[in-house]
Design a protein around this motif. Structure first.
Motif, PDB file in Angstrom:
ATOM      1  N   ALA A 191      21.244  23.840 -11.248  1.00 28.66           N
ATOM      2  CA  ALA A 191      21.722  24.547  -9.770  1.00 28.66           C
ATOM      3  C   ALA A 191      20.351  25.333  -9.439  1.00 28.66           C
ATOM      4  O   ALA A 191      19.419  25.800 -10.397  1.00 28.66           O
ATOM      5  CB  ALA A 191      22.463  25.849 -10.093  1.00 28.66           C
ATOM      6  N   GLU A 192      19.917  25.234  -8.156  1.00 27.57           N
ATOM      7  CA  GLU A 192      18.633  25.751  -7.418  1.00 27.57           C
ATOM      8  C   GLU A 192      18.739  27.292  -7.724  1.00 27.57           C
ATOM      9  O   GLU A 192      17.820  27.991  -8.131  1.00 27.57           O
ATOM     10  CB  GLU A 192      18.605  25.358  -6.209  1.00 27.57           C
ATOM     11  N   GLN A 193      19.870  27.791  -7.545  1.00 28.85           N
ATOM     12  CA  GLN A 193      20.153  29.337  -7.774  1.00 28.85           C
ATOM     13  C   GLN A 193      21.539  29.711  -8.381  1.00 28.85           C
ATOM     14  O   GLN A 193      22.551  28.866  -8.444  1.00 28.85           O
ATOM     15  CB  GLN A 193      20.420  29.990  -6.232  1.00 28.85           C
ATOM     16  N   ILE A 194      21.490  30.357  -9.420  1.00 31.84           N
ATOM     17  CA  ILE A 194      22.671  31.045 -10.010  1.00 31.84           C
ATOM     18  C   ILE A 194      22.821  32.438  -9.675  1.00 31.84           C
ATOM     19  O   ILE A 194      21.993  33.212  -9.755  1.00 31.84           O
ATOM     20  CB  ILE A 194      22.488  30.840 -11.732  1.00 31.84           C
ATOM     21  N   LEU A 195      24.199  32.583  -9.273  1.00 32.24           N
ATOM     22  CA  LEU A 195      24.701  33.963  -9.141  1.00 32.24           C
ATOM     23  C   LEU A 195      25.751  34.369  -9.971  1.00 32.24           C
ATOM     24  O   LEU A 195      26.732  33.926 -10.005  1.00 32.24           O
ATOM     25  CB  LEU A 195      25.079  34.043  -7.568  1.00 32.24           C
ATOM     26  N   VAL A 196      25.544  35.493 -10.488  1.00 31.12           N
ATOM     27  CA  VAL A 196      26.514  35.910 -11.624  1.00 31.12           C
ATOM     28  C   VAL A 196      27.167  37.077 -10.978  1.00 31.12           C
ATOM     29  O   VAL A 196      26.706  38.192 -10.676  1.00 31.12           O
ATOM     30  CB  VAL A 196      25.776  36.419 -12.861  1.00 31.12           C
ATOM     31  N   CYS A 197      28.459  36.766 -10.819  1.00 28.90           N
ATOM     32  CA  CYS A 197      29.417  37.963  -9.787  1.00 28.90           C
ATOM     33  C   CYS A 197      30.497  37.923 -10.960  1.00 28.90           C
ATOM     34  O   CYS A 197      31.833  37.668 -10.419  1.00 28.90           O
ATOM     35  CB  CYS A 197      29.837  37.562  -8.639  1.00 28.90           C
ATOM     36  N   SER A 198      30.328  38.354 -12.202  1.00 30.57           N
ATOM     37  CA  SER A 198      31.415  38.515 -13.018  1.00 30.57           C
ATOM     38  C   SER A 198      32.094  39.855 -13.382  1.00 30.57           C
ATOM     39  O   SER A 198      32.689  40.194 -14.434  1.00 30.57           O
ATOM     40  CB  SER A 198      30.954  37.901 -14.291  1.00 30.57           C
ATOM     41  N   GLY A 199      32.216  40.520 -12.250  1.00 33.81           N
ATOM     42  CA  GLY A 199      32.943  41.913 -12.222  1.00 33.81           C
ATOM     43  C   GLY A 199      32.580  42.639 -13.473  1.00 33.81           C
ATOM     44  O   GLY A 199      31.347  43.190 -13.382  1.00 33.81           O
ATOM     45  N   HIS A 200      33.572  43.271 -14.064  1.00 34.89           N
ATOM     46  CA  HIS A 200      33.231  44.379 -15.023  1.00 34.89           C
ATOM     47  C   HIS A 200      33.039  43.967 -16.316  1.00 34.89           C
ATOM     48  O   HIS A 200      33.053  44.449 -17.604  1.00 34.89           O
ATOM     49  CB  HIS A 200      34.470  45.272 -15.176  1.00 34.89           C
ATOM     50  N   ASP A 201      32.783  42.515 -16.469  1.00 37.16           N
ATOM     51  CA  ASP A 201      32.403  41.868 -17.884  1.00 37.16           C
ATOM     52  C   ASP A 201      30.987  42.066 -18.028  1.00 37.16           C
ATOM     53  O   ASP A 201      30.147  41.302 -17.358  1.00 37.16           O
ATOM     54  CB  ASP A 201      32.811  40.335 -17.793  1.00 37.16           C
ATOM     55  N   TYR A 202      30.450  42.976 -18.819  1.00 36.33           N
ATOM     56  CA  TYR A 202      28.920  43.139 -18.764  1.00 36.33           C
ATOM     57  C   TYR A 202      28.557  42.566 -20.305  1.00 36.33           C
ATOM     58  O   TYR A 202      27.230  42.992 -20.584  1.00 36.33           O
ATOM     59  CB  TYR A 202      28.692  44.692 -19.008  1.00 36.33           C
ATOM     60  N   GLN A 203      29.170  41.703 -20.818  1.00 34.73           N
ATOM     61  CA  GLN A 203      28.698  41.313 -22.312  1.00 34.73           C
ATOM     62  C   GLN A 203      28.734  39.648 -22.407  1.00 34.73           C
ATOM     63  O   GLN A 203      27.674  39.313 -22.894  1.00 34.73           O
ATOM     64  CB  GLN A 203      29.950  41.623 -23.298  1.00 34.73           C
ATOM     65  N   THR A 204      29.482  39.089 -21.573  1.00 34.89           N
ATOM     66  CA  THR A 204      29.335  37.653 -21.538  1.00 34.89           C
ATOM     67  C   THR A 204      28.186  36.839 -21.279  1.00 34.89           C
ATOM     68  O   THR A 204      27.513  36.091 -21.980  1.00 34.89           O
ATOM     69  CB  THR A 204      30.461  36.924 -21.145  1.00 34.89           C
ATOM     70  N   LEU A 205      27.562  37.497 -20.112  1.00 36.56           N
ATOM     71  CA  LEU A 205      26.425  36.893 -19.348  1.00 36.56           C
ATOM     72  C   LEU A 205      25.210  37.908 -18.939  1.00 36.56           C
ATOM     73  O   LEU A 205      25.730  39.181 -18.535  1.00 36.56           O
ATOM     74  CB  LEU A 205      26.671  36.213 -17.994  1.00 36.56           C
ATOM     75  N   LEU A 206      24.111  37.757 -19.322  1.00 35.60           N
ATOM     76  CA  LEU A 206      23.018  38.678 -19.106  1.00 35.60           C
ATOM     77  C   LEU A 206      23.182  39.970 -19.559  1.00 35.60           C
ATOM     78  O   LEU A 206      22.836  41.087 -18.755  1.00 35.60           O
ATOM     79  CB  LEU A 206      22.853  38.641 -17.459  1.00 35.60           C
ATOM     80  N   ALA A 207      23.832  40.337 -20.694  1.00 35.56           N
ATOM     81  CA  ALA A 207      24.120  41.662 -21.015  1.00 35.56           C
ATOM     82  C   ALA A 207      22.904  42.514 -21.296  1.00 35.56           C
ATOM     83  O   ALA A 207      23.052  43.747 -20.972  1.00 35.56           O
ATOM     84  CB  ALA A 207      24.756  41.413 -22.502  1.00 35.56           C
ATOM     85  N   GLU A 208      22.015  41.798 -21.808  1.00 34.56           N
ATOM     86  CA  GLU A 208      20.495  42.886 -21.980  1.00 34.56           C
ATOM     87  C   GLU A 208      19.828  43.390 -20.557  1.00 34.56           C
ATOM     88  O   GLU A 208      19.484  44.368 -20.787  1.00 34.56           O
ATOM     89  CB  GLU A 208      19.567  41.914 -22.896  1.00 34.56           C
TER      90      GLU A 208
END
Length: 376
Positions: A191-208
């Protein structure tokens, strides 16, 4: 079948994810949306479906709410879902609440262009044939909208699929993202651009990357009810209690008297973060709430006493008894460094998070701005 490469890969099919999908697709880009559940189940379908302009503070949030209002109208027409565009009613039950609404109408509304009118006397008596005559005044927020999320969000998904060729992957967990590549339980794709809009899940993706924001989760107790007296309510309803929560009112000097009133007379409202919201559904029922409890995780345990407080508030405000049909928990991401965050965490990888419960109100316009920025 292997996943297809795409221009925009979006994680999350809540209102933020769908808004970004629309903003990208209408610019002619290939868009794929990935959602871990079989249908959206987060804040966008659990909460009230109120898209409020009147409650937003002056500045970017107010501007985005106004722009979002027009996008919602476009979506409702294209997707065919029910959208009430006749505004909200905010009732003043005490003199302190009435004084705040007077100050808002005299000073802030004309300065920033809020479209409101304050109804009192005969105009209040005429409202719903006198159903609200026991209140002192009501602020009619002309630009506010309300939709039934449980039906509107699935309809919007279908509209994006059929009219904008957005590809949806439900029941698909995104395990990891990296520049130019996304990895899921059903394989990987570019994907050229990836947008993470995962609401209140702060652990599965990009946690750091998210952790320094110190976000929390807000849990709300919610109810769907049937009024004993069906007087055809067709507006979203709030009370002066909301004035200490919404930025359009909360910093006015007159709000302090309401805070003191709550602390002295009903401290349980402050303890549980209760301020009444009522949203009519297209089926003659009402969604009411809400309470606010914050933490790193949402407790699964509801307190019956909190529901009782909200039911008492709603019955007094509406002037009718209510039969409870359903109870559940709303939830949303909250208490970050501002009302929202847009994090460019790596080339082509961006996280968009709401830190307050107004995703319906500003999400569509926020996405337009974010996509325009990403495309330069």
């Amino acid at each position: 079948m292997p996943l297809q490469d795409t221009d925009f890969a979006i994680v999350g099919a809540g209102i933020l994810g769908l808004s970004h999908a629309y903003a990208a697709a209408r610019r002619g880009l290939r868009v794929s949306v990935f959602e871990r559940s079989a249908t959206p189940l987060g804040a966008s379908v659990r909460n009230f479906g109120q898209a409020l302009v009147t409650g937003q503070p002056p500045g970017p949030m107010l501007a985005m709410a106004r722009d979002s209002r027009e996008i919602w109208a476009r979506w409702a027409q294209g997707a065919g879902f029910h959208l009430r565009r006749n505004g909200s009613l905010l009732f003043a039950r005490t003199r302190a609440e009435e004084e705040l609404l007077e100050a808002f109408c005299e000073v802030r509304a004309p300065e920033y262009g809020y479209r409101v009118e304050l109804l009192r006397g005969s105009r209040l008596l005429d409202l719903y044939r006198g159903q609200f005559s026991h209140h002192r005044a009501v602020l009619h927020g002309v630009d506010d909208q309300q939709l039934y999320s449980r039906e509107a969000i699935p309809a919007l998904v279908e509209y994006l699929q059929s009219e904008h060729s957005v590809e949806f992957h439900f029941s698909t967990l995104v395990r990891d993202v990296e520049p130019g590549r996304l990895h899921t339980t059903f394989g990987s794709c570019r994907a050229e651009q990836i947008l993470v809009c995962s609401g209140h899940d702060y652990q599965t993706l990009l946690a750091e990357q998210i952790a320094p924001l110190q976000p929390q989760v807000c849990r709300l107790q919610m109810l769907r009810v049937r009024p004993e007296q069906d007087f055809g309510l067709a507006h979203a309803v709030l009370t002066g209690l909301s004035c200490v929560h919404y930025g359009a009112f909360a910093d006015l000097p007159e709000a302090e008297a309401i805070r003191e009133q709550i602390q002295n007379q009903q401290p349980e409202l402050e303890e549980h973060g209760i301020h009444l919201l009522v949203s009519p559904t297209p089926h003659g029922e009402l969604i009411i709430g809400d309470s606010h409890h914050y933490g790193s995780d949402a407790s699964p345990f509801n307190a019956e006493a909190v529901d009782d407080i909200m039911l008492d508030l709603a019955e007094h405000t509406l002037g009718t008894r209510l039969q409870v049909l359903e109870r559940w928990q709303g939830v949303y991401g909250s208490r970050g460094p501002g009302p929202f965050s847009v994090l460019r965490v790596a080339p082509g990888v961006t996280a968009v998070l709401m830190h307050t419960g107004v995703g319906m109100s500003v999400g569509p316009a926020l996405a337009e701005r974010a996509v325009a920025t990403l495309l330069g």
